[in-house]
Write an enzyme that holds these catalytic residues in place. Sequence first.
Site, PDB file in Angstrom:
ATOM      1  N   ASP A  96       0.928  -1.194  -0.145  1.00  0.00           N
ATOM      2  CA  ASP A  96      -0.034   0.045  -0.129  1.00  0.00           C
ATOM      3  C   ASP A  96       0.975   1.126   0.088  1.00  0.00           C
ATOM      4  OD1 ASP A  96      -1.940   1.796   0.454  1.00  0.00           O
ATOM      5  OD2 ASP A  96      -3.297   0.299   1.752  1.00  0.00           O
ATOM      6  N   ASP A 199      -2.838   4.697  -2.383  1.00  0.00           N
ATOM      7  CA  ASP A 199      -3.748   5.351  -1.401  1.00  0.00           C
ATOM      8  C   ASP A 199      -3.998   6.825  -1.743  1.00  0.00           C
ATOM      9  OD1 ASP A 199      -4.741   5.140   1.379  1.00  0.00           O
ATOM     10  OD2 ASP A 199      -3.777   7.241   1.508  1.00  0.00           O
ATOM     11  N   GLU A 262      -6.884   3.994  -5.509  1.00  0.00           N
ATOM     12  CA  GLU A 262      -7.971   4.380  -4.771  1.00  0.00           C
ATOM     13  C   GLU A 262      -8.507   5.658  -5.219  1.00  0.00           C
ATOM     14  OE1 GLU A 262      -9.365   5.047  -0.079  1.00  0.00           O
ATOM     15  OE2 GLU A 262      -7.614   5.818  -0.758  1.00  0.00           O
ATOM     16  N   HIS A 322     -11.082  -1.721   4.877  1.00  0.00           N
ATOM     17  CA  HIS A 322     -10.678  -1.233   6.361  1.00  0.00           C
ATOM     18  C   HIS A 322     -11.374   0.275   6.737  1.00  0.00           C
ATOM     19  CE1 HIS A 322      -8.107   0.872   3.765  1.00  0.00           C
ATOM     20  NE2 HIS A 322      -7.694   1.458   4.563  1.00  0.00           N
ATOM     21  N   ASP A 323     -12.102   0.568   5.971  1.00  0.00           N
ATOM     22  CA  ASP A 323     -12.609   2.036   6.167  1.00  0.00           C
ATOM     23  C   ASP A 323     -14.181   1.979   6.188  1.00  0.00           C
ATOM     24  OD1 ASP A 323     -10.187   3.020   5.915  1.00  0.00           O
ATOM     25  OD2 ASP A 323     -10.414   3.624   3.776  1.00  0.00           O
TER      26      ASP A 323
HETATM   27  C1  GLC Z   1      -7.486   5.946   2.479  1.00  0.00           C
HETATM   28  C2  GLC Z   1      -7.142   4.974   3.554  1.00  0.00           C
HETATM   29  C3  GLC Z   1      -7.510   5.195   4.927  1.00  0.00           C
HETATM   30  C4  GLC Z   1      -6.663   6.243   5.302  1.00  0.00           C
HETATM   31  C5  GLC Z   1      -6.756   7.411   4.434  1.00  0.00           C
HETATM   32  C6  GLC Z   1      -5.414   8.390   4.679  1.00  0.00           C
HETATM   33  O1  GLC Z   1      -8.681   6.425   2.281  1.00  0.00           O
HETATM   34  O2  GLC Z   1      -8.136   3.796   3.047  1.00  0.00           O
HETATM   35  O3  GLC Z   1      -7.650   3.918   5.647  1.00  0.00           O
HETATM   36  O4  GLC Z   1      -7.042   6.642   6.624  1.00  0.00           O
HETATM   37  O5  GLC Z   1      -6.532   7.044   3.053  1.00  0.00           O
HETATM   38  O6  GLC Z   1      -4.218   7.854   4.072  1.00  0.00           O
END
Ligand code: GLC
Length: 537
Positions: A96, A199, A262, A322-323
Amino acid sequence: MSWWQETTIYQVYPRSFADSNGDGVGDLRGVIDRLDHLVDLGAGTVWLSPFFASPQRDWGYDVTDHCAVAPEYGTLADVDELLEEAHARGLRVMFDLVLNHTSDEHPWFVESRSSRTNPRADWYVWADGGGRRRRPNNWRTAMEIPSAWQWGEERQQWYLASFLPFQPDLNWRNPEVKAAMFDVVRFWLRRGVDGFRLDMFGSIMKDPALRSNPFRPGMLGGLPRLWLPVHTRNRPENVALARELRAVCDEFDPPERVLLGEVFGSPAELRAYLAEGDGLQLVFLFDFLTYRYSAAWLRRTIARFESAFPPPLQPTYVLENHDRSRTVDRVGGDEEKARVLACVLLTARGVPTIYQGQELGMRNTYIPLREARDPVARVFRFIPEALNRRIPERPNRDEVRTPMQWDGTANAGFCPEGVEPWLPVNPDHTRRNVAAQRDDPSSMLALYRGLLRLRRDHAALRAGTLHLLDERHVLAYERRHDSGDVLVAANLEDHPAALPVGTGARLLLATRGDVELDGPALRLPPHRAAVVAPGRT
Ligand code: GLC
Ligand code: CA
């Protein structure tokens, strides 16, 4: 086809997967020890959430050294061993990469914030605004409520932090930043990683003139927002950067290294990231995270993505991460509905991702906002607890990050008994765990395993085209391939449904044993799905 077009991704959140040394925190050795679970499940690729050096204020998404391992997770030698052990089992590995921002404790930021003239003064996004009273513009954080600008006392300037205040955004227009981060990418590629999840890639470049976003209330990625983020999201420069990153990956020997973004936006905005086949290979399609449980909605969503990502492009569907909330909670606790959705996820055309514990039907673990360890939950602490319980998308991400449930012992096999895990174990682990489900053919684990086996056995599910059938009350589609077609049907209604599947059809898999083939008809009780080898019509 390249390996990634046919793969399935399993997301490991290392802090909550398996604790090998009894400190209550998951670690890389724990992941190595449990790789056989992924093999048994039949996943093709493991994506690990960040394990890099970090003060862990956003649990690793706040990096202080992108090329070092946080000591509680292990060492570089553990990373090498993990890559080796995964590869030996035929698994691919993705890391990641947090490119958009660093921790405010990163030495780069510590230097950058110290003065307006230091060598890294331009490594982050700094702006004057109107002194400490007026921010440079109206840009908001990803949570929409707070401003994205934070005051830097030493420089008497504002810095941009698109997520949380302690995560300053890097200035990607600075060639030195780009070079430094590309070297991070090379560092891991050289060690043998097969790709990266990127990310917050949609936020990486912002308008250089720092223009305010226009006021226009609406929804984005399932969350309400007030401003249309035209100057802060999905800018064309992001696509140019995607191309450059891809070129860095292509410097390396096969296997092809893969970039998965993402990003949030319309199908057209998402599609743009793939450029002419020389940008990112994959982008997450998050619509299933905010789905409505209805055949019409699923049909519409799949149709939209089929037209935006026609073959050889691959949609990348996600039910959990995980979010966001666990699936079973989102469908009102009805496991049958979650089974139907699992069947759709793993048989639709594309690269599916599975979040650890999803294969067990793990539930959200209720944790009140005031006890949250998740920094996002702390932003939302003003929400009264009674109301919080009623919001399906509750902002406390701890609830979906509790330890993986391996067995029915006191700490679910995540860490030794007598040790306190970093987040509480869901009390339902005594019933819902890998050991209990492994040999139970009616379990969620058995369903996921069966679906993943079908994908391996039937090229139509991995590589076939997808054709939605014109059925009114069931969601039905054919996956067509020279080696044989497969038909998928899902009944999302409260009453039984039937579907013609031809004479001599064979039932390959059903979400429950009460699905029947009755001559040329497939009979689906309420909230059931099935995969069929169609017969002659
Ligand atoms: C993304 C991740 C999340 C994180 C955020 C900041 O959305 O999935 O878990 O807190 O980015 O890096
Ligand atoms: Ca540990």
